[in-house]
Design a protein around this motif. Structure first.
Motif, short mmCIF file in Angstrom:
data_model
loop_
_atom_site.label_atom_id
_atom_site.label_comp_id
_atom_site.label_asym_id
_atom_site.label_seq_id
_atom_site.Cartn_x
_atom_site.Cartn_y
_atom_site.Cartn_z
N PHE A 189 0.84 -1.20 0.00
CA PHE A 189 0.00 0.00 0.00
C PHE A 189 0.88 1.25 0.00
CE2 PHE A 189 -2.21 -3.41 2.36
CZ PHE A 189 -3.24 -3.64 1.46
N ASN A 246 2.73 4.65 -0.36
CA ASN A 246 2.30 6.06 -0.42
C ASN A 246 0.83 6.26 -0.04
OD1 ASN A 246 4.88 6.79 -1.37
ND2 ASN A 246 4.29 6.32 -3.48
N THR A 247 0.40 5.49 0.96
CA THR A 247 -0.96 5.65 1.48
C THR A 247 -0.92 5.73 3.00
OG1 THR A 247 -1.36 3.27 1.76
CG2 THR A 247 -1.86 4.23 -0.42
N GLY A 248 -2.04 6.10 3.58
CA GLY A 248 -2.13 6.10 5.03
C GLY A 248 -1.99 4.71 5.61
N THR A 249 -2.42 3.70 4.87
CA THR A 249 -2.27 2.31 5.32
C THR A 249 -0.80 1.95 5.44
OG1 THR A 249 -4.36 1.68 4.27
CG2 THR A 249 -2.82 -0.10 4.80
N SER A 284 -10.77 3.34 4.41
CA SER A 284 -11.09 2.33 3.41
C SER A 284 -12.56 2.37 3.02
CB SER A 284 -10.74 0.94 3.95
OG SER A 284 -9.36 0.84 4.24
N SER A 304 -13.25 4.90 0.56
CA SER A 304 -12.82 4.48 -0.79
C SER A 304 -13.68 3.34 -1.34
CB SER A 304 -11.36 4.05 -0.75
OG SER A 304 -10.53 5.11 -0.31
#
Length: 223
Positions: A71, A73-76, A193, A196
Motif C-alpha cells: 500500500f 504512499n498511502t495512510g495504510t 477504506s 474508498s
C-alpha cells in the motif's frame, strides 16, 4: 457531509468493538489466563509464553513490512510501518525478558514449540499478504485490544510470581494500559477504506477468521 463522516466513525468503532466482544473469551478465559488469574502459573508456564511470544513476533516482522509495501504512499502504509516499529520494540523487549529469565529460545522452527505455535503467525502473514486495508485495520484493532485485556490479567499475576525478573513483568505490563493511540489509528485505516468503497461487513468476516488462530496461540502457551 459532517454527519456522514460521524456516522462512518461510529459504525467502524461499533463493528470493531463487536468483533472484540465476540472473541474476548478466547483471550481472557483460555486455560493459560485462567491459571494466571488463580495464581497457578509455574516457572515453565512463564517460560512457555515468553518463548511463544518471541517466536510469534519473529515470524510476523517481515510480513508486516511486505504489507506496508503493498500500500505504498498511502495512510495504510504509514500505519503498517508504525505497527512494524511497535512489533520490533516488542520483539526486543521479549528477548530481553527471555535473557533475564534464562529462557532458551528456539534456534529454528519446531525446536521447542509445537506446530500449533505457528498457527497464529501464519494467519497474520496471510492477512498481511492478502487482506484489504479494512480487514488489516480490524485485525490490528482486535489483536492489540485482546492482548491488552489478557495483559491486564497476566501482569498482576506475574508481579506476584516469586523470582521473576523485572524484564519479564515489564514486557506484559507495557500493555496493561489500553494503547488508545494505535487503536484509534487502526480504526482510521478502516474508516478511510470505507470512504474508498470498502465493504465493512466483508472486512469484519475476514478479521473474524483470527479467532481460531488466536485460540491456537493460547493453547500453545498452556502446553
Amino acid at each position: 457531509m459532517t454527519t456522514a463522516l460521524a456516522s462512518d466513525t461510529a459504525t467502524v468503532r461499533e463493528t470493531a468493538d463487536q468483533l472484540v466482544h465476540s472473541m474476548r473469551h478466547v483471550a481472557t478465559e483460555n486455560p493459560f489466563v485462567v491459571k494466571a488469574r488463580a495464581s497457578g502459573l509455574t516457572d515453565d508456564d512463564v517460560a512457555s509464553v515468553v518463548r511463544l511470544e518471541n517466536a510469534t513476533l519473529d515470524n510476523v516482522t517481515a510480513c508486516i513490512a511486505l504489507a506496508a509495501a503493498r500500500f505504498r504512499n498511502t495512510g495504510t502504509m504509514d500505519f503498517l510501518l508504525e505497527i512494524g516499529q511497535l512489533v520490533g520494540t516488542d520483539r526486543d523487549n521479549v528477548r530481553a525478558a527471555a535473557i533475564a529469565y534464562k529462557t532458551p529460545l528456539e534456534e529454528y522452527p519446531g525446536q521447542r514449540l509445537a506446530p500449533v505455535a505457528y498457527t497464529y503467525p501464519s494467519f497474520i502473514n496471510w492477512i498481511c499478504l492478502h487482506g484489504t486495508p479494512a480487514a488489516i485495520g480490524l485485525v490490528c484493532y482486535a489483536d492489540i485490544t485482546l492482548w491488552h485485556e489478557a495483559c491486564v490479567i497476566l501482569t498482576p499475576a506475574l508481579r506476584a510470581h516469586p523470582g521473576l525478573p523485572k524484564e519479564v513483568v515489564d514486557y506484559f505490563a507495557s500493555y496493561e494500559e489500553r494503547p488508545d493511540e494505535v487503536l484509534d489509528k487502526s480504526l482510521a485505516v478502516v474508516e478511510a477504506s470505507m470512504t474508498s468503497g470498502a465493504d465493512l461487513r466483508r472486512a469484519a468476516d475476514t478479521a473474524r477468521l483470527m479467532e481460531d488462530h488466536l485460540a491456537a496461540f493460547w493453547r500453545a502457551a498452556a502446553q
